[in-house]
Write a protein that holds these residues in place. Structure first.
Motif, PDB file in Angstrom:
ATOM      1  N   ASP A 225       6.624 -13.202  29.087  1.00  0.00           N
ATOM      2  CA  ASP A 225       5.705 -11.880  29.313  1.00  0.00           C
ATOM      3  C   ASP A 225       5.333 -11.480  28.000  1.00  0.00           C
ATOM      4  N   THR A 226       5.303 -12.252  27.179  1.00  0.00           N
ATOM      5  CA  THR A 226       4.983 -11.868  25.755  1.00  0.00           C
ATOM      6  C   THR A 226       3.498 -12.457  25.492  1.00  0.00           C
ATOM      7  N   PRO A 227       2.555 -11.954  24.609  1.00  0.00           N
ATOM      8  CA  PRO A 227       1.268 -12.403  24.369  1.00  0.00           C
ATOM      9  C   PRO A 227       1.192 -13.568  23.676  1.00  0.00           C
ATOM     10  N   VAL A 228      -0.024 -14.236  24.195  1.00  0.00           N
ATOM     11  CA  VAL A 228      -0.223 -15.532  23.444  1.00  0.00           C
ATOM     12  C   VAL A 228      -1.241 -15.364  22.239  1.00  0.00           C
ATOM     13  N   ASP A 229      -2.250 -14.579  22.490  1.00  0.00           N
ATOM     14  CA  ASP A 229      -3.119 -14.092  21.434  1.00  0.00           C
ATOM     15  C   ASP A 229      -3.049 -12.729  21.539  1.00  0.00           C
ATOM     16  N   TYR A 230      -3.243 -11.970  20.278  1.00  0.00           N
ATOM     17  CA  TYR A 230      -2.948 -10.456  20.396  1.00  0.00           C
ATOM     18  C   TYR A 230      -3.770 -10.051  19.105  1.00  0.00           C
ATOM     19  N   GLU A 231      -4.217  -8.649  18.917  1.00  0.00           N
ATOM     20  CA  GLU A 231      -4.366  -8.024  17.906  1.00  0.00           C
ATOM     21  C   GLU A 231      -4.062  -6.622  18.119  1.00  0.00           C
ATOM     22  N   ILE A 232      -3.513  -5.952  17.019  1.00  0.00           N
ATOM     23  CA  ILE A 232      -3.114  -4.468  17.091  1.00  0.00           C
ATOM     24  C   ILE A 232      -4.092  -4.012  16.028  1.00  0.00           C
ATOM     25  N   ALA A 233      -4.928  -3.253  16.277  1.00  0.00           N
ATOM     26  CA  ALA A 233      -5.877  -2.356  15.447  1.00  0.00           C
ATOM     27  C   ALA A 233      -5.047  -1.112  15.114  1.00  0.00           C
ATOM     28  N   CYS A 234      -5.075  -0.825  13.558  1.00  0.00           N
ATOM     29  CA  CYS A 234      -4.393   0.204  13.112  1.00  0.00           C
ATOM     30  C   CYS A 234      -5.249   0.947  11.998  1.00  0.00           C
ATOM     31  N   GLU A 235      -4.969   2.208  12.036  1.00  0.00           N
ATOM     32  CA  GLU A 235      -5.620   3.063  10.928  1.00  0.00           C
ATOM     33  C   GLU A 235      -4.619   3.808  10.176  1.00  0.00           C
ATOM     34  N   TYR A 236      -4.847   3.896   9.132  1.00  0.00           N
ATOM     35  CA  TYR A 236      -3.725   4.600   8.118  1.00  0.00           C
ATOM     36  C   TYR A 236      -4.686   5.662   7.268  1.00  0.00           C
ATOM     37  N   ALA A 237      -3.870   6.686   6.836  1.00  0.00           N
ATOM     38  CA  ALA A 237      -4.258   7.834   5.999  1.00  0.00           C
ATOM     39  C   ALA A 237      -5.010   7.245   4.900  1.00  0.00           C
ATOM     40  N   GLY A 238      -6.147   8.029   4.663  1.00  0.00           N
ATOM     41  CA  GLY A 238      -6.975   7.523   3.411  1.00  0.00           C
ATOM     42  C   GLY A 238      -8.196   6.480   3.812  1.00  0.00           C
ATOM     43  N   GLY A 239      -8.073   6.363   5.108  1.00  0.00           N
ATOM     44  CA  GLY A 239      -9.238   5.457   5.810  1.00  0.00           C
ATOM     45  C   GLY A 239      -8.989   3.921   5.577  1.00  0.00           C
ATOM     46  N   ILE A 240      -7.681   3.560   5.344  1.00  0.00           N
ATOM     47  CA  ILE A 240      -7.529   2.049   5.638  1.00  0.00           C
ATOM     48  C   ILE A 240      -7.206   1.512   6.780  1.00  0.00           C
TER      49      ILE A 240
ATOM     50  N   ILE B  91       0.835  -1.357   0.010  1.00  0.00           N
ATOM     51  CA  ILE B  91       0.002  -0.030   0.070  1.00  0.00           C
ATOM     52  C   ILE B  91       0.775   1.393  -0.013  1.00  0.00           C
ATOM     53  N   GLY B  92       2.098   1.101  -0.011  1.00  0.00           N
ATOM     54  CA  GLY B  92       3.184   2.351  -0.310  1.00  0.00           C
ATOM     55  C   GLY B  92       3.498   3.029   0.877  1.00  0.00           C
ATOM     56  N   GLU B  93       3.219   2.199   2.138  1.00  0.00           N
ATOM     57  CA  GLU B  93       3.648   2.762   3.519  1.00  0.00           C
ATOM     58  C   GLU B  93       4.879   2.145   4.178  1.00  0.00           C
ATOM     59  N   GLU B  94       5.875   1.666   2.956  1.00  0.00           N
ATOM     60  CA  GLU B  94       7.122   1.354   3.713  1.00  0.00           C
ATOM     61  C   GLU B  94       7.835   2.306   4.191  1.00  0.00           C
ATOM     62  N   LEU B  95       7.551   3.498   4.032  1.00  0.00           N
ATOM     63  CA  LEU B  95       8.383   4.536   4.618  1.00  0.00           C
ATOM     64  C   LEU B  95       7.354   5.443   5.544  1.00  0.00           C
ATOM     65  N   GLY B  96       6.357   4.920   5.766  1.00  0.00           N
ATOM     66  CA  GLY B  96       5.238   5.684   6.591  1.00  0.00           C
ATOM     67  C   GLY B  96       4.722   5.034   7.775  1.00  0.00           C
ATOM     68  N   GLY B  97       3.470   4.820   7.824  1.00  0.00           N
ATOM     69  CA  GLY B  97       2.966   3.977   9.014  1.00  0.00           C
ATOM     70  C   GLY B  97       1.538   4.428   9.269  1.00  0.00           C
ATOM     71  N   PRO B  98       1.070   3.752  10.605  1.00  0.00           N
ATOM     72  CA  PRO B  98      -0.343   4.123  10.892  1.00  0.00           C
ATOM     73  C   PRO B  98      -0.270   5.371  11.463  1.00  0.00           C
ATOM     74  N   THR B  99      -1.560   6.001  11.498  1.00  0.00           N
ATOM     75  CA  THR B  99      -1.927   7.157  12.206  1.00  0.00           C
ATOM     76  C   THR B  99      -2.487   6.851  13.597  1.00  0.00           C
ATOM     77  N   ARG B 100      -2.938   5.748  14.007  1.00  0.00           N
ATOM     78  CA  ARG B 100      -3.700   5.257  15.211  1.00  0.00           C
ATOM     79  C   ARG B 100      -3.588   3.760  15.457  1.00  0.00           C
ATOM     80  N   VAL B 101      -3.033   3.611  16.576  1.00  0.00           N
ATOM     81  CA  VAL B 101      -2.558   2.123  16.969  1.00  0.00           C
ATOM     82  C   VAL B 101      -3.379   1.648  18.335  1.00  0.00           C
ATOM     83  N   GLU B 102      -3.912   0.572  18.520  1.00  0.00           N
ATOM     84  CA  GLU B 102      -4.712   0.090  19.725  1.00  0.00           C
ATOM     85  C   GLU B 102      -4.401  -1.430  19.945  1.00  0.00           C
ATOM     86  N   SER B 103      -3.921  -1.600  21.046  1.00  0.00           N
ATOM     87  CA  SER B 103      -3.958  -3.362  21.292  1.00  0.00           C
ATOM     88  C   SER B 103      -5.208  -3.708  21.574  1.00  0.00           C
ATOM     89  N   VAL B 104      -5.592  -4.863  21.429  1.00  0.00           N
ATOM     90  CA  VAL B 104      -6.966  -5.300  21.545  1.00  0.00           C
ATOM     91  C   VAL B 104      -6.784  -6.825  21.863  1.00  0.00           C
TER      92      VAL B 104
END
Length: 445
Positions: A307-322, A283-296
């Motif tokens: 002390d590392t997670p077993v199950d995990y989700e990281i919810a991200c939002e990117y510019a342009g609504g992705i 998606i052309g974000e190799e030198l960019g990144g998300p605008t919002r991040v949340e662990s879920v």
């Protein structure tokens, strides 16, 4: 057709030509770097399972010459009891190198140099490049030492253990005009390149969401939890290096060290540098990144050795609504969902809602991912040409940044707003400081 259009057949023909050694003038190298000899001389640091595999890949290439090896455990069998698994470490690695050199020349070559101190290897003036395949907590210190000594570097993923280390590495690479390859070998794989080209050239239409499926972490001890004296031959203090020296046990040493944050980032940080790297690339974000991040929905193991997670989700939002989900709850691999359909890829498999896009005769478009084939050969070609490798340092760092941010979000129990340009958490100084915290045990700062 656009004047900038890259002819795919012409590109691939050129890429194939680059498989042969390239001789270039000294003026093209910059910074006073010496021209590599006919064979590029390489030192390998870290000879566990992955390091040994990459070593074998190097020994297949006629223009690679491994002349030095380093490991703090000269011979071991990783998670197996002694004698019951494949032999790993610098002793069997030296046998591999010596055997390959004899097969190449028909007679015994000069014995390969072996040490347990990476500094002795890096200081050798006859080395062109260094392969770093240690556990994650050593990546930055060794890589920076190598770069500062004028060496080019191939470093396994994730490029560094801590966020601030990643920044230090990619900035040092840029300052020294060094060649750097991250061991995210999926970038050199034909299926992943095919997927990235289809998505990036717009054949799915506007991308709406991405699913990045990663394996779960360790939910139980992966070996004996008995605290005991480190095995004979292992320099455990040096193995711990810049990280805390925790009591020795099999369950967090060879292979299983990722479960403990002192040494790695769990299965999350082990795999995010693969599948999320491809997600960003497409998606052309190799030198960019998300605008919002949340662990879920993170879950942690019921044992205190990890002390590392077993199950995990990281919810991200990117510019342009992705939006994206980096999660153990979705199918392993990378899936893009666009207005015109979806595409999913993982190792050895690719599927698409429009099968015609996967046809070999389909013209995927202007953007071309890069040369397909040997990831280590791409590194050697770039050592000679001084071109950028297919998996550069900064792109690798930004591919794993959502993982670093996920840990901070989980620790502070809140979502984070991220400014990828300045690489800072917006309006949350506590989160930004936690993200960029970096401490090293003396004398390895």
């Amino acid at each position: 057709m656009s004047a900038r259009r890259i002819d795919r057949r012409g590109f691939l023909k050129t890429a194939a030509t680059l498989a042969a050694p390239i001789i270039i003038p000294a003026s093209a190298l910059g910074l006073g770097r010496k021209i590599p000899s006919e064979r590029i001389t390489i030192g390998v640091i870290g000879l566990g399972g992955r390091g040994t595999q990459v070593l074998k890949d190097l020994l297949k290439l006629p223009d690679a010459q491994v002349i030095a090896l380093c490991d703090v455990h000269p011979e071991h069998h990783r998670e197996f009891e002694n004698g019951k698994g494949p032999r790993l470490g610098s002793t069997p690695a030296r046998e591999l190198v010596d055997k390959a050199e004899q097969a190449r020349s028909g007679q015994p070559g000069k014995p390969c140099f072996v040490t347990g101190d990476h500094r002795e290897l890096i200081d050798r003036p006859d080395l062109d490049a260094v392969l770093v395949a240690t556990p994650d907590h050593w990546h930055a210190a060794i890589t920076l030492d190598a770069l500062r000594s004028g060496k080019d570097v191939y470093c396994e993923k994730p490029v560094t253990h801590l966020f601030a280390e990643g920044q230090a590495v990619y900035r040092e690479v840029a300052a020294r005009k060094a060649v750097f390859q991250t061991g995210s070998q999926q970038r050199s794989d034909a299926l992943f390149q095919q997927a990235a080209e289809i998505v990036r050239n717009g054949h799915l239409g506007k991308i709406r969401s991405i699913e990045v499926g990663l394996p779960p972490g360790y939910d139980k001890p992966m070996g004996s939890t008995e605290v005991k004296t480190p095995p004979a031959g292992l320099d455990y203090d040096r193995w711990c290096g810049p990280s805390p020296k925790l009591p020795y046990m099999n369950a967090r040493h060879h292979r299983w060290w990722r479960g403990q944050r002192a040494y790695g980032g769990g299965v999350l940080m082990d795999w995010i540098g693969h599948h999320n790297d491809i997600a960003h690339w497409a998606i052309g974000e190799e030198l960019g990144g998300p605008t919002r991040v949340e662990s879920v929905g993170w879950t942690t193991p019921d044992v205190d050795i990890y002390d590392t997670p077993v199950d995990y989700e990281i919810a991200c939002e990117y510019a342009g609504g992705i939006t994206s989900r980096i999660s153990t709850k979705v199918t392993e691999g990378t899936k893009w969902i666009g207005e015109n359909g979806w595409l999913w890829v993982t190792r050895g498999k690719i599927k698409c809602s429009n099968a015609a896009l996967l046809d070999k005769s389909f013209d995927r478009g202007e953007w071309v991912a890069g040369p397909t084939g040997s990831h280590v050969a791409n590194f050697l070609n770039c050592v000679r040409s001084r071109a950028a490798c297919i998996a550069p340092a900064e792109q690798a760092h930004r591919s794993i940044t959502p993982g670093h941010l996920g840990y901070v979000s989980f620790s502070l129990k809140r979502p984070l707003r991220w400014d990828a340009k300045s690489e800072s958490v917006i309006d949350d100084s506590d989160a930004d400081q936690l993200l960029k915290k970096s401490e090293s045990r003396a004398p390895w700062a």
